[in-house]
Design a protein around this motif. Structure first.
Motif, PDB file in Angstrom:
ATOM      1  N   ILE A  22     -62.270 -49.657 -37.012  1.00 32.75           N
ATOM      2  CA  ILE A  22     -61.260 -50.065 -37.983  1.00 32.75           C
ATOM      3  C   ILE A  22     -59.884 -49.634 -37.488  1.00 32.75           C
ATOM      4  CG2 ILE A  22     -60.584 -50.042 -40.405  1.00 32.75           C
ATOM      5  CD1 ILE A  22     -63.304 -48.987 -41.128  1.00 32.75           C
ATOM      6  N   GLU A  23     -59.026 -50.591 -37.307  1.00 40.25           N
ATOM      7  CA  GLU A  23     -57.652 -50.298 -36.901  1.00 40.25           C
ATOM      8  C   GLU A  23     -56.786 -50.089 -38.132  1.00 40.25           C
ATOM      9  OE1 GLU A  23     -54.021 -52.288 -34.246  1.00 40.25           O
ATOM     10  OE2 GLU A  23     -55.861 -53.410 -34.658  1.00 40.25           O
ATOM     11  N   GLY A  24     -55.871 -49.127 -38.079  1.00 40.53           N
ATOM     12  CA  GLY A  24     -54.923 -48.921 -39.156  1.00 40.53           C
ATOM     13  C   GLY A  24     -55.374 -47.962 -40.241  1.00 40.53           C
ATOM     14  N   VAL A  25     -56.481 -47.229 -40.015  1.00 35.91           N
ATOM     15  CA  VAL A  25     -56.913 -46.224 -40.989  1.00 35.91           C
ATOM     16  C   VAL A  25     -55.903 -45.065 -40.991  1.00 35.91           C
ATOM     17  CG1 VAL A  25     -58.724 -44.589 -41.627  1.00 35.91           C
ATOM     18  CG2 VAL A  25     -59.335 -46.839 -40.684  1.00 35.91           C
ATOM     19  N   THR A  26     -55.457 -44.687 -42.160  1.00 35.54           N
ATOM     20  CA  THR A  26     -54.528 -43.563 -42.271  1.00 35.54           C
ATOM     21  C   THR A  26     -55.314 -42.257 -42.208  1.00 35.54           C
ATOM     22  OG1 THR A  26     -53.008 -44.871 -43.618  1.00 35.54           O
ATOM     23  CG2 THR A  26     -52.766 -42.470 -43.691  1.00 35.54           C
ATOM     24  N   VAL A  27     -54.949 -41.409 -41.245  1.00 39.78           N
ATOM     25  CA  VAL A  27     -55.595 -40.104 -41.050  1.00 39.78           C
ATOM     26  C   VAL A  27     -54.520 -39.037 -41.209  1.00 39.78           C
ATOM     27  CG1 VAL A  27     -56.989 -38.695 -39.508  1.00 39.78           C
ATOM     28  CG2 VAL A  27     -57.192 -41.194 -39.416  1.00 39.78           C
ATOM     29  N   TRP A  28     -54.681 -38.109 -42.192  1.00 39.43           N
ATOM     30  CA  TRP A  28     -53.645 -37.115 -42.412  1.00 39.43           C
ATOM     31  C   TRP A  28     -54.242 -35.793 -42.877  1.00 39.43           C
ATOM     32  CZ3 TRP A  28     -52.878 -35.849 -47.742  1.00 39.43           C
ATOM     33  CH2 TRP A  28     -53.487 -36.730 -48.644  1.00 39.43           C
ATOM     34  N   GLN A  29     -53.525 -34.720 -42.550  1.00 36.06           N
ATOM     35  CA  GLN A  29     -53.934 -33.383 -42.972  1.00 36.06           C
ATOM     36  C   GLN A  29     -53.526 -33.192 -44.426  1.00 36.06           C
ATOM     37  OE1 GLN A  29     -52.625 -30.207 -40.435  1.00 36.06           O
ATOM     38  NE2 GLN A  29     -53.056 -28.620 -41.960  1.00 36.06           N
TER      39      GLN A  29
ATOM     40  N   GLN B 222     -52.480 -42.987 -37.460  1.00 35.95           N
ATOM     41  CA  GLN B 222     -53.333 -44.134 -37.754  1.00 35.95           C
ATOM     42  C   GLN B 222     -54.244 -44.414 -36.569  1.00 35.95           C
ATOM     43  OE1 GLN B 222     -50.700 -47.410 -38.810  1.00 35.95           O
ATOM     44  NE2 GLN B 222     -51.057 -47.041 -40.986  1.00 35.95           N
ATOM     45  N   THR B 223     -55.383 -45.043 -36.842  1.00 35.62           N
ATOM     46  CA  THR B 223     -56.312 -45.403 -35.768  1.00 35.62           C
ATOM     47  C   THR B 223     -55.788 -46.614 -35.012  1.00 35.62           C
ATOM     48  OG1 THR B 223     -57.592 -46.759 -37.312  1.00 35.62           O
ATOM     49  CG2 THR B 223     -58.339 -44.497 -36.986  1.00 35.62           C
ATOM     50  N   ASN B 224     -56.143 -46.677 -33.718  1.00 35.62           N
ATOM     51  CA  ASN B 224     -55.732 -47.815 -32.911  1.00 35.62           C
ATOM     52  C   ASN B 224     -56.768 -48.922 -33.018  1.00 35.62           C
ATOM     53  OD1 ASN B 224     -57.876 -47.077 -31.287  1.00 35.62           O
ATOM     54  ND2 ASN B 224     -56.611 -46.279 -29.632  1.00 35.62           N
ATOM     55  N   GLU B 225     -56.660 -49.952 -32.166  1.00 33.91           N
ATOM     56  CA  GLU B 225     -57.540 -51.108 -32.279  1.00 33.91           C
ATOM     57  C   GLU B 225     -58.991 -50.785 -31.939  1.00 33.91           C
ATOM     58  OE1 GLU B 225     -56.814 -53.107 -27.901  1.00 33.91           O
ATOM     59  OE2 GLU B 225     -55.528 -53.694 -29.565  1.00 33.91           O
ATOM     60  N   GLN B 226     -59.236 -49.664 -31.260  1.00 35.15           N
ATOM     61  CA  GLN B 226     -60.604 -49.236 -31.009  1.00 35.15           C
ATOM     62  C   GLN B 226     -61.111 -48.290 -32.104  1.00 35.15           C
ATOM     63  OE1 GLN B 226     -58.396 -49.042 -28.162  1.00 35.15           O
ATOM     64  NE2 GLN B 226     -59.140 -51.058 -27.554  1.00 35.15           N
ATOM     65  N   GLY B 227     -60.310 -48.109 -33.158  1.00 33.48           N
ATOM     66  CA  GLY B 227     -60.690 -47.206 -34.233  1.00 33.48           C
ATOM     67  C   GLY B 227     -60.460 -45.746 -33.882  1.00 33.48           C
ATOM     68  N   PHE B 228     -59.790 -45.475 -32.752  1.00 27.65           N
ATOM     69  CA  PHE B 228     -59.626 -44.114 -32.266  1.00 27.65           C
ATOM     70  C   PHE B 228     -58.361 -43.484 -32.849  1.00 27.65           C
ATOM     71  CE2 PHE B 228     -58.230 -40.860 -29.317  1.00 27.65           C
ATOM     72  CZ  PHE B 228     -59.406 -40.167 -29.081  1.00 27.65           C
ATOM     73  N   TYR B 229     -58.441 -42.192 -33.110  1.00 27.90           N
ATOM     74  CA  TYR B 229     -57.283 -41.459 -33.595  1.00 27.90           C
ATOM     75  C   TYR B 229     -57.246 -40.084 -32.923  1.00 27.90           C
ATOM     76  CZ  TYR B 229     -60.289 -38.327 -36.262  1.00 27.90           C
ATOM     77  OH  TYR B 229     -61.224 -37.390 -36.599  1.00 27.90           O
ATOM     78  N   THR B 230     -56.097 -39.474 -32.958  1.00 23.85           N
ATOM     79  CA  THR B 230     -55.939 -38.095 -32.515  1.00 23.85           C
ATOM     80  C   THR B 230     -54.804 -37.474 -33.318  1.00 23.85           C
ATOM     81  OG1 THR B 230     -55.535 -36.633 -30.636  1.00 23.85           O
ATOM     82  CG2 THR B 230     -54.396 -38.742 -30.624  1.00 23.85           C
TER      83      THR B 230
END
Length: 998
Positions: free
Chosen positions: A48-55, A63-71
């Protein structure tokens, strides 16, 4: 063909080394923070691209990239929140440095997920039309140059066939069948970021016909698959009616990738691939070939071999054998694709810039190939009060194709004991003028240069909370220059041909157009339901210029590309045309109690291709859906979480007939009177013909079970296309072959579409999901007044598919003469057209695909099988008669003789036996050359590994191994059941690539 060496892998390996050095130079984070990374996917394994990931409780997010990856950098033991519309928000306490998350659908808000329906967006659960979609994930799994190749086998109701394996070649796409009796009348509408894009090839067949099957060059070659975010195909009346006449044959919506306002990101993709012919035909070896040739002379009563029978009279070495398939199409085509992008933004502005270069070699001998360079930029801006936003897209592409002037595939039938191609000095070997060396054809060149530009601007203003005004404007430009040379050096020196007999064909085509579409959208939620309304208009203009010239009698072959050097110049055509189109459209959608939906669409189209009184046509559709799973009866259901019945009916049209067809038109005469060129009539005046019409009906059932783990849909459709725009034949005494008019014929396309998706396993480390689609299409001509009295009587038959061919009935080989025999239907003792009554359907009768995706920790494996059921012409149809001075399939060694009267083939002849030669020609027009061309093919496979980010500090490195056309299971005994012709078949490709995001 370029040789495959380790240098071909230098680019991706160099990037790996440089990146490892770069990453290793980064310092470890301070102890007060840690780097958390992972992949976010859906239950079926889709990133899923565009998932908001926050502390939690901070402004620290990504946000996640087109591979669903985040850091993300976070504090130790922090709580991280994953949020995405349509899915349940998850808050997870971090205990390590890697956190992969699977988001589950939130049944309460799942309807908020929206899909692109063209002029508007619609909630996925509430759409009343039929729309198929693939995303950048599926597209990126395949090492392809054309977006249509990425769609093969992945969409129900969409059948795509590759016409040639030569780079830059074309594809045939049929969305729910062929509606028109004219091939060009079946093209879908392509929309790229809101701009209509030509569906017809701009190539001049006079120039490209020998390099590509049918001279077909796909216009979508200009669009880089890596730039595409998703492709949606609109199929039924409800989905396509908003496009009116232009949507008669379906609509292909291509949406490119957009930037993010989160932070600046960089991406680099580099792929190296090697392509080869997937399968060779089994041809005769020298012993079988020479036996066939000698028997042919015996059968013809010739006891002394002619002087020009070099293969059997001892002139050529009769112990020599060469596998010419490997010589002419057995090379390795090495390709390199590099893509770079940078995106980012801040506040209300985001952008994405990308650039790419692709270089494809060929499997043919010689240094030939295809190159494409592309640039694109997307920018978005929204005002602070969120009332105004604008979006700008620009794509620029340059293509260069450098090939030999003719496809070399047919040369595989060169006799197996023919001499070597080159002599000891490396020069062309003419074997004392006894050998027409086919490699000399490499001196003939086909070159093309294409420039494309697509640009659009969308302005949107929220006048009221529920009233939005917008306008979309765009342009496209396409320029194609083609050249084909036929120099005297392609012939044997013994013919003494000079540059005076060299020929140059050149063609220039320029297409450009603009479109402006204002829209007004309104919605209202009230006590009696929800209303969504849309009104708008379309103003479009397209122009085309085409020029083609043939030149000859050159003073030198060195100057063959300079037309000024030619002593003879002949203009084949010089045309300019303009097409204007305007329309008004409206849509009203009503939803009652969130489960009863009615969608009404209407459009009034105007086209310059019809006479003054016939230019406007009215089209529209109505669609309805019942979301029965929202009834109280299913409130407590533990197994059914979604169910929908939908139905649609509507009328579309088509004006795909070319420009100025209704007018008296004149052209420059080929003849001169008193030394002066005059005008000659080209077409008769007929202002009374109008739109083709297509009445579309569909019913469908969509279901989801077990909290989305299993979903399915089944749809039945029926399209009836009438008022066919074809040429009505005229008597020869009129001076014209036909006049453009509406033919009262009706073509029906119907069928069933099945789609099934399942999440088979969802575990902590392992996931497995499956997708399946299958289409059973049926096509038939249901009406054609006075067919038997028309010139179409030999082509069509009421009640049968329009893809039938009428052939002789092959009955076997005469045991006495050893010659093919056929059914004399009318028993008059003469075999002629009246006896061609056997009807064979050469169309596709079933197609589909099966996709699987496996994920184990950082590893993913995705593959797609596609299958097609069809009948096609056998290789015999494209070959030559048995006994000729050409090689034959190995199976042809089973030919008739006194010792083999139950043979598969008739007696061989050198051409002197007129009865055998005529029988061969009749055989080529019989059902004897039609065979089962069905196949199952492993269309694509990708094995991918994503490096963990513990030591990459917020960067990702993905390495993948991809395959295309890997395995084919078929009864077809030729090279390839998909292309099944005399041109280069679809190639097998193995690619290795890496993708870096930082």
């Amino acid at each position: 063909m370029k040789k495959f060496t380790f240098a071909a892998l230098a680019v991706p390996l160099m990037w790996v080394l440089l990146l490892l050095l770069f990453f290793s130079s980064n310092k470890i984070h301070a102890q007060e923070t840690i780097v958390l990374s992972g992949v976010v996917k859906t239950a079926d394994g889709t990133p899923i691209e565009g998932v908001t990931v926050w502390q939690q409780d901070t402004d620290n997010g990504t946000q996640t990239n087109e591979q669903g990856f985040y850091t993300i950098n976070i504090s130790p033991n922090a709580v991280v929140v994953f949020e995405y519309i349509g899915y349940k928000t998850q808050s997870i306490a971090v205990t390590g440095k890697v956190l992969n998350v699977t988001l589950t659908a939130d049944d309460d808000i799942l309807e908020e997920l929206v899909i692109n329906a063209g002029y508007y967006s619609v909630k996925d659960k509430e759409r009343t039309g039929s729309i198929s979609k693939i995303t950048s994930k599926e597209i990126g799994q395949q090492p392809v140059a054309n977006p249509l190749a990425a769609m093969q086998g992945r969409m129900a109701g969409v059948n795509i066939t590759q016409s040639s394996g030569t780079p830059g070649g074309g594809f045939d796409i049929q969305i729910r069948g062929r509606n028109s009796l004219r091939t060009e009348g079946n093209a879908p509408l392509y929309i790229v970021d809101g701009v209509p894009y030509p569906s017809q090839s701009a190539s001049d067949p006079n120039v490209s016909i020998y390099s590509f099957s049918g001279g077909n060059i796909s216009p979508l070659n200009s669009i880089n698959p890596s730039d595409i975010e998703n492709i949606e195909v609109l199929k039924d009346a409800d989905a396509t009616a908003i496009y009116g006449s232009r949507g008669s044959n379906g609509v292909v919506l291509i949406t490119t990738k957009k930037g993010s306002s989160d932070k600046t990101t960089f991406s680099l993709l580099s792929t190296t691939s090697v392509s080869t012919v997937a399968g060779y035909m089994d041809l005769m070896k020298t012993d079988d070939y020479l036996k066939m040739r000698r028997d042919a002379y015996v059968n013809d009563g010739i006891s002394t071999y002619p002087a020009n029978a070099y293969d059997v009279n001892g002139t050529w070495n009769q112990d020599r054998y060469t596998d010419w398939q490997k010589e002419f199409v057995g090379g390795k085509a090495v390709s390199q694709n590099t893509q770079f992008s940078v995106g980012g933004g801040s506040g209300q502005t985001s952008y994405l810039f990308s650039a790419g270069h692709r270089n494809d070699a060929t499997v043919f001998p010689g240094d030939f190939g295809y190159k494409r360079t592309n640039f694109s930029i997307n920018a978005n801006h929204q005002s602070k009060n969120k009332k105004f936003d604008t979006q700008i897209n620009i794509m620029k592409t340059s293509q260069k194709n450098n090939l030999m002037s003719a496809d070399f595939t047919k040369e595989m039938y060169l006799v197996p004991n023919a001499p070597e191609l080159y002599d000891n000095q490396g020069s062309l070997n003419w074997e004392n003028n006894t050998f027409l060396n086919p490699v000399a054809k490499l001196n003939g060149i086909y070159r093309s240069e294409t420039e494309d530009l697509i640009s659009n601007v969308t302005l949107r203003y929220k006048m009221l909370e529920n009233l939005i005004m917008s306008v979309n404007g765009g342009i496209f430009e396409n320029a194609l220059n083609e050249v084909r040379t036929t120099p005297s050096t392609i012939y044997s020196p013994s013919l003494n041909r000079t540059s005076a007999e060299s020929v140059l064909h050149t063609s220039d085509s320029k297409r450009k157009g603009w479109i402006i579409e204002p829209k007004l959208a309104w919605n209202l939620n009230g006590a009696y339901g929800r209303f969504d309304a849309l009104i708008g208009g379309t103003f479009e203009e397209r122009t085309q210029q085409a020029f083609s010239l043939q030149a000859g009698n050159f003073t030198s072959n060195e100057l063959i590309f300079n037309v000024a050097n030619a002593g003879i110049k002949m203009i084949l055509f010089d045309t300019e045309s303009r097409y204007r189109y305007m329309a008004a459209f409206a849509r009203l959608n009503y939803t009652l109690k969130d489960r009863y939906i009615v969608n009404v669409t209407g459009r009034r189209d105007g086209s310059s291709r019809f006479g003054p009184d016939k230019r406007f046509g009215n089209f529209g559709a109505v669609g309805a859906a019942w979301l029965f799973s929202r009834e109280k009866l299913f409130d407590d259901s533990s197994w059914l979480n979604f169910g929908k019945l939908r139905i649609s009916y509507g009328l579309a049209g088509s004006d795909l007939i070319g420009d100025y067809q209704y007018l008296n038109t004149f052209g420059i005469s080929r003849y001169k009177y008193d030394g002066v060129s005059g005008l000659e009539p080209l077409r008769l005046f007929n202002p009374d013909f109008s739109w083709e019409t297509n009445k579309k009906l569909e019913g469908a059932l969509e279901l989801e079970f077990f909290k989305g783990r299993l979903s399915s849909s089944v749809a039945w459709y029926r399209n009836r296309s009438s008022s066919q725009l074809v040429g009505i034949p005229l008597p020869s005494l009129t001076g014209f072959n036909s006049v453009q008019a509406n033919l009262a014929a009706t073509v029906e396309n119907s069928g069933w579409e099945f789609v099934l998706r399942s999440s088979n396993i969802i575990g902590k480390d392992f996931e497995w999901s499956t997708g399946f689609n299958m289409t059973i299409p049926r096509n038939k001509l249901i009406a054609f007044p006075n067919l038997e009295e028309s010139t179409y009587a030999a082509r069509y038959h009421v009640g049968l598919p329009t893809s039938i061919v009428k052939l002789y009935k092959y009955t076997g080989i005469n045991k006495e003469t050893g010659i093919y025999e056929f059914d004399d239907v009318n028993k008059d003792g003469v075999l002629n057209a009246d006896d061609r009554q056997t009807k064979v359907n050469l169309g596709v009768t079933l197609f589909g695909g099966l996709q699987n995706s496996f994920k184990y920790r950082n590893w993913t494996l995705d593959f797609n099988w596609m299958f097609v059921k069809q009948k096609v012409y056998s290789p015999d149809y494209y070959g030559s008669y048995l006994g000729s001075f050409n090689n034959q399939p190995a199976r042809a060694a089973d030919y008739f003789s006194e010792d083999n009267k139950d043979a598969r083939y008739q007696i061989p002849t050198t051409g002197a036996n007129s009865k055998a030669l005529q029988a061969y020609q009749n055989y080529n027009s019989s059902d004897g050359v039609v065979i089962d061309g069905s196949y199952i093919r492993l269309k694509s496979l990708q094995l991918q590994y994503t490096l963990g980010s513990q030591w990459l500090r917020g960067k990702t490195l993905t390495v993948n191994l991809q395959g295309f056309n890997l395995i084919t299971i078929t009864k077809y005994w030729g090279s390839d059941p998909e292309t099944h012709g005399s041109f280069l078949p679809a190639l097998r490709t193995i690619a290795m690539g890496l993708n870096i995001n930082f």
